[in-house]
Design a protein around this motif. Structure first.
Motif, PDB file in Angstrom:
ATOM      1  N   ARG A 154       0.844  -1.211  -0.211  1.00 12.35           N
ATOM      2  CA  ARG A 154       0.158  -0.345   0.094  1.00 12.35           C
ATOM      3  C   ARG A 154       0.772   0.826  -0.320  1.00 12.35           C
ATOM      4  O   ARG A 154       1.867   0.868   0.907  1.00 12.35           O
ATOM      5  CB  ARG A 154      -1.343   0.113   1.248  1.00 12.35           C
ATOM      6  N   LEU A 155       0.628   1.992  -1.126  1.00 13.01           N
ATOM      7  CA  LEU A 155       1.040   3.684  -0.660  1.00 13.01           C
ATOM      8  C   LEU A 155      -0.187   4.726  -1.090  1.00 13.01           C
ATOM      9  O   LEU A 155      -0.887   4.593  -1.365  1.00 13.01           O
ATOM     10  CB  LEU A 155       1.875   3.957  -2.098  1.00 13.01           C
ATOM     11  N   THR A 156       0.604   5.893   0.352  1.00 14.07           N
ATOM     12  CA  THR A 156      -0.426   6.806   0.239  1.00 14.07           C
ATOM     13  C   THR A 156       0.924   7.298  -0.095  1.00 14.07           C
ATOM     14  O   THR A 156       1.822   7.785   0.715  1.00 14.07           O
ATOM     15  CB  THR A 156      -0.736   7.484   1.690  1.00 14.07           C
ATOM     16  N   ILE A 157       0.623   8.439  -1.040  1.00 14.53           N
ATOM     17  CA  ILE A 157       1.244  10.124  -0.913  1.00 14.53           C
ATOM     18  C   ILE A 157       0.148  11.656  -0.996  1.00 14.53           C
ATOM     19  O   ILE A 157      -0.750  11.586  -1.641  1.00 14.53           O
ATOM     20  CB  ILE A 157       1.394   9.949  -2.234  1.00 14.53           C
ATOM     21  N   ARG A 158       0.669  12.251  -0.389  1.00 12.05           N
ATOM     22  CA  ARG A 158      -0.035  13.585  -0.450  1.00 12.05           C
ATOM     23  C   ARG A 158       1.136  14.502  -0.046  1.00 12.05           C
ATOM     24  O   ARG A 158       2.282  15.012  -0.562  1.00 12.05           O
ATOM     25  CB  ARG A 158      -0.594  14.157   1.451  1.00 12.05           C
ATOM     26  N   ALA A 159       0.607  15.756  -1.613  1.00 10.04           N
ATOM     27  CA  ALA A 159       1.518  16.939  -1.745  1.00 10.04           C
ATOM     28  C   ALA A 159       1.190  18.359  -1.599  1.00 10.04           C
ATOM     29  O   ALA A 159      -0.326  18.494  -0.843  1.00 10.04           O
ATOM     30  CB  ALA A 159       0.612  17.222  -3.317  1.00 10.04           C
ATOM     31  N   ARG A 160       2.722  18.556  -0.635  1.00 13.16           N
ATOM     32  CA  ARG A 160       2.633  19.980  -0.132  1.00 13.16           C
ATOM     33  C   ARG A 160       2.388  20.881  -1.177  1.00 13.16           C
ATOM     34  O   ARG A 160       2.109  21.904  -0.821  1.00 13.16           O
ATOM     35  CB  ARG A 160       3.149  19.846   0.467  1.00 13.16           C
ATOM     36  N   GLU A 161       2.786  20.461  -2.337  1.00 12.92           N
ATOM     37  CA  GLU A 161       3.333  21.485  -3.495  1.00 12.92           C
ATOM     38  C   GLU A 161       2.799  20.704  -4.635  1.00 12.92           C
ATOM     39  O   GLU A 161       3.104  19.545  -4.733  1.00 12.92           O
ATOM     40  CB  GLU A 161       4.631  22.277  -3.630  1.00 12.92           C
ATOM     41  N   ASP A 162       2.598  21.328  -6.053  1.00 16.23           N
ATOM     42  CA  ASP A 162       2.133  20.686  -7.218  1.00 16.23           C
ATOM     43  C   ASP A 162       2.914  19.479  -7.147  1.00 16.23           C
ATOM     44  O   ASP A 162       4.608  19.723  -7.362  1.00 16.23           O
ATOM     45  CB  ASP A 162       2.209  21.299  -8.432  1.00 16.23           C
ATOM     46  N   CYS A 163       3.286  17.699  -7.163  1.00 14.57           N
ATOM     47  CA  CYS A 163       4.155  16.682  -8.026  1.00 14.57           C
ATOM     48  C   CYS A 163       3.417  16.204  -9.690  1.00 14.57           C
ATOM     49  O   CYS A 163       2.656  15.543  -8.964  1.00 14.57           O
ATOM     50  CB  CYS A 163       5.232  15.998  -6.900  1.00 14.57           C
ATOM     51  N   TRP A 164       4.655  16.057  -9.947  1.00 13.63           N
ATOM     52  CA  TRP A 164       4.308  15.074 -11.025  1.00 13.63           C
ATOM     53  C   TRP A 164       4.357  13.996 -10.224  1.00 13.63           C
ATOM     54  O   TRP A 164       5.584  13.551 -10.247  1.00 13.63           O
ATOM     55  CB  TRP A 164       5.318  15.475 -12.364  1.00 13.63           C
ATOM     56  N   ASN A 201       8.875  16.062  -7.902  1.00 13.23           N
ATOM     57  CA  ASN A 201       9.737  16.743  -7.019  1.00 13.23           C
ATOM     58  C   ASN A 201       9.487  16.143  -5.670  1.00 13.23           C
ATOM     59  O   ASN A 201       8.393  16.070  -4.852  1.00 13.23           O
ATOM     60  CB  ASN A 201       8.613  18.323  -7.681  1.00 13.23           C
ATOM     61  N   ALA A 202      10.455  15.825  -5.400  1.00 11.47           N
ATOM     62  CA  ALA A 202      10.749  14.887  -4.098  1.00 11.47           C
ATOM     63  C   ALA A 202      10.373  15.575  -2.834  1.00 11.47           C
ATOM     64  O   ALA A 202      10.268  14.671  -1.933  1.00 11.47           O
ATOM     65  CB  ALA A 202      11.759  13.286  -4.178  1.00 11.47           C
ATOM     66  N   GLY A 203      10.526  16.612  -2.896  1.00 14.60           N
ATOM     67  CA  GLY A 203      10.991  17.308  -1.180  1.00 14.60           C
ATOM     68  C   GLY A 203       9.845  17.635  -0.634  1.00 14.60           C
ATOM     69  O   GLY A 203       9.642  18.294   0.057  1.00 14.60           O
ATOM     70  N   VAL A 204       8.183  17.279  -2.324  1.00  9.57           N
ATOM     71  CA  VAL A 204       7.145  18.055  -1.825  1.00  9.57           C
ATOM     72  C   VAL A 204       5.418  17.348  -1.698  1.00  9.57           C
ATOM     73  O   VAL A 204       5.075  17.425  -1.399  1.00  9.57           O
ATOM     74  CB  VAL A 204       6.989  19.453  -2.871  1.00  9.57           C
ATOM     75  N   VAL A 205       6.073  15.900  -1.082  1.00 11.00           N
ATOM     76  CA  VAL A 205       5.565  14.888  -1.398  1.00 11.00           C
ATOM     77  C   VAL A 205       6.183  14.388   0.424  1.00 11.00           C
ATOM     78  O   VAL A 205       6.456  14.077   1.076  1.00 11.00           O
ATOM     79  CB  VAL A 205       4.833  14.523  -2.109  1.00 11.00           C
ATOM     80  N   ASP A 206       4.560  14.179   0.930  1.00  9.42           N
ATOM     81  CA  ASP A 206       4.488  12.833   2.230  1.00  9.42           C
ATOM     82  C   ASP A 206       4.335  11.988   1.310  1.00  9.42           C
ATOM     83  O   ASP A 206       3.167  11.628   0.941  1.00  9.42           O
ATOM     84  CB  ASP A 206       3.875  13.375   3.413  1.00  9.42           C
ATOM     85  N   VAL A 207       5.243  11.262   2.141  1.00 10.38           N
ATOM     86  CA  VAL A 207       4.835   9.439   1.378  1.00 10.38           C
ATOM     87  C   VAL A 207       4.487   8.386   2.770  1.00 10.38           C
ATOM     88  O   VAL A 207       5.168   8.573   3.980  1.00 10.38           O
ATOM     89  CB  VAL A 207       5.954   8.567   0.594  1.00 10.38           C
ATOM     90  N   GLU A 208       3.786   7.253   2.530  1.00 10.55           N
ATOM     91  CA  GLU A 208       3.534   6.267   3.642  1.00 10.55           C
ATOM     92  C   GLU A 208       3.083   5.269   2.994  1.00 10.55           C
ATOM     93  O   GLU A 208       2.173   4.792   1.712  1.00 10.55           O
ATOM     94  CB  GLU A 208       1.662   6.738   4.719  1.00 10.55           C
ATOM     95  N   VAL A 209       4.099   4.163   3.253  1.00  5.13           N
ATOM     96  CA  VAL A 209       3.982   2.496   2.922  1.00  5.13           C
ATOM     97  C   VAL A 209       3.728   2.130   3.902  1.00  5.13           C
ATOM     98  O   VAL A 209       4.077   1.961   4.713  1.00  5.13           O
ATOM     99  CB  VAL A 209       5.792   2.562   2.293  1.00  5.13           C
ATOM    100  N   ASN A 210       2.645   0.713   3.518  1.00  8.67           N
ATOM    101  CA  ASN A 210       2.069   0.222   4.206  1.00  8.67           C
ATOM    102  C   ASN A 210       1.712   0.836   5.490  1.00  8.67           C
ATOM    103  O   ASN A 210       1.971  -0.126   6.984  1.00  8.67           O
ATOM    104  CB  ASN A 210       3.025  -0.993   4.434  1.00  8.67           C
ATOM    105  N   GLY A 211       1.257   1.894   5.961  1.00  8.43           N
ATOM    106  CA  GLY A 211       0.984   2.299   6.914  1.00  8.43           C
ATOM    107  C   GLY A 211       1.705   3.403   7.932  1.00  8.43           C
ATOM    108  O   GLY A 211       1.940   3.562   8.952  1.00  8.43           O
ATOM    109  N   LYS A 212       3.419   3.098   7.182  1.00 10.08           N
ATOM    110  CA  LYS A 212       4.096   4.118   8.075  1.00 10.08           C
ATOM    111  C   LYS A 212       5.175   5.072   7.146  1.00 10.08           C
ATOM    112  O   LYS A 212       4.520   5.001   5.746  1.00 10.08           O
ATOM    113  CB  LYS A 212       5.647   2.781   7.672  1.00 10.08           C
ATOM    114  N   LEU A 213       4.765   5.658   8.016  1.00 12.90           N
ATOM    115  CA  LEU A 213       5.340   7.485   7.032  1.00 12.90           C
ATOM    116  C   LEU A 213       7.011   7.155   7.172  1.00 12.90           C
ATOM    117  O   LEU A 213       7.688   7.006   7.801  1.00 12.90           O
ATOM    118  CB  LEU A 213       5.309   8.444   7.985  1.00 12.90           C
ATOM    119  N   ILE A 214       7.005   7.599   6.050  1.00 10.44           N
ATOM    120  CA  ILE A 214       8.903   7.414   5.269  1.00 10.44           C
ATOM    121  C   ILE A 214       9.194   9.055   5.075  1.00 10.44           C
ATOM    122  O   ILE A 214       8.336  10.044   4.749  1.00 10.44           O
ATOM    123  CB  ILE A 214       8.933   6.846   4.180  1.00 10.44           C
ATOM    124  N   PRO A 215      10.266   9.330   5.802  1.00  2.77           N
ATOM    125  CA  PRO A 215      11.423  10.622   5.893  1.00  2.77           C
ATOM    126  C   PRO A 215      11.074  11.526   3.824  1.00  2.77           C
ATOM    127  O   PRO A 215      10.386  10.600   3.534  1.00  2.77           O
ATOM    128  CB  PRO A 215      11.859  10.514   6.754  1.00  2.77           C
TER     129      PRO A 215
END
Length: 260
Positions: free
Chosen positions: A178-188, A223-237
């Motif tokens: 499972r993968l969840t991505i939240r964008a703090r800024e626009d990201c392709w 743009n890797a520095g503007v997203v928050d990534v969560e993998v399998n329910g764990k937040l990835i820095p």
């Protein structure tokens, strides 16, 4: 007399290049009185006041008042028989002394000290602003330092170090990737789930998307520095810095891997 008192004083003033307005400002003598003196119109002027005005005027011009003052009475007698269409306004209540009568508020000094007060007040406001700004910067820096420390702690606890491209993983709590991505800024983002492209677009600022796959999820970030990534329910820095393109990232049920 060939030249009267007022005419002579006027000649001296003009020789020195001084205007009547400048004389008024420096001596504090009213303009109509200065004009009357230079035109030798003394008929309706109190001799005591006249003598004082001439002394002040002579001192301003740098001439000896004694050479002009004795002639006042004589000049006054000569002009009393003449008709005067212009009368001078003098105080109705006689003062006991010339110094008392000629007292005026020193506006030049008032303006000067007023400017000093304004400058001091402005300097104080600037000092307060600088102190407040410095305190705000210090507080922001402290908050950022704490945030970085917390972020580093999460990084160290969630993801092991990867000196030689070893898989970086966060164990899944379920049997799927499972993968969840939240964008703090626009990201392709380009993303495949089990080999099938399911997203290839810009994830707009503030939006959040989640994907799931049985085997693996492959994705890339523009743009890797503007997203928050969560993998399998764990937040990835943060996976990279702002503006950095990250490719060949794979999410499995064991965690996240970076491949060349």
């Amino acid at each position: 007399m060939s030249i009267k008192i007022g005419e002579r004083l006027k000649e001296i003033r003009l020789e020195k290049g001084i205007s009547l307005d400048d004389t008024h400002r420096k001596t504090k003598i009213q303009l109509n009185i200065l004009k009357a003196i230079e035109e030798d119109q003394f008929a309706y002027m109190n001799p005591v006041y006249l003598k004082g005005f001439i002394k002040i005027y002579c001192k301003f011009l740098g001439v000896d008042a004694a050479t002009f003052t004795p002639e006042v009475k004589e000049t006054k007698k000569e002009t009393t028989t003449k008709e005067h269409t212009n009368t001078l306004v003098v105080p109705s209540k006689p003062s006991t002394s010339l110094a008392e009568f000629n007292f005026q508020i020193p506006w030049d000094q008032v303006k000067f000290f007023g400017r000093i007060a304004v400058i001091v007040f402005a300097g104080w406001l600037l000092f307060v602003f600088v102190v407040k700004a410095a305190q705000g910067i210090k507080q922001n820096f402290t908050k950022k330092s704490k945030k970085k420390t917390t972020h580093a702690a999460v990084l160290n606890s969630a993801v092991p170090k990867n000196p030689e491209n070893a898989p970086i993983s966060a164990k899944s709590v379920s049997g799927a990737a499972r993968l969840t991505i939240r964008a703090r800024e626009d990201c392709w983002i380009s993303l495949k789930a089990d080999g099938r492209t399911v997203f290839q677009n810009i994830l707009r600022k503030g939006r959040l998307e989640s994907w799931q796959a049985k085997e693996k999820i492959e994705f890339a970030l523009g743009n890797a520095g503007v997203v928050d990534v969560e993998v399998n329910g764990k937040l990835i820095p943060t996976l990279g810095r702002k503006g950095q393109v990250m490719k060949n990232m794979i999410v499995t049920k064991e965690g996240i891997e970076f491949t060349r």
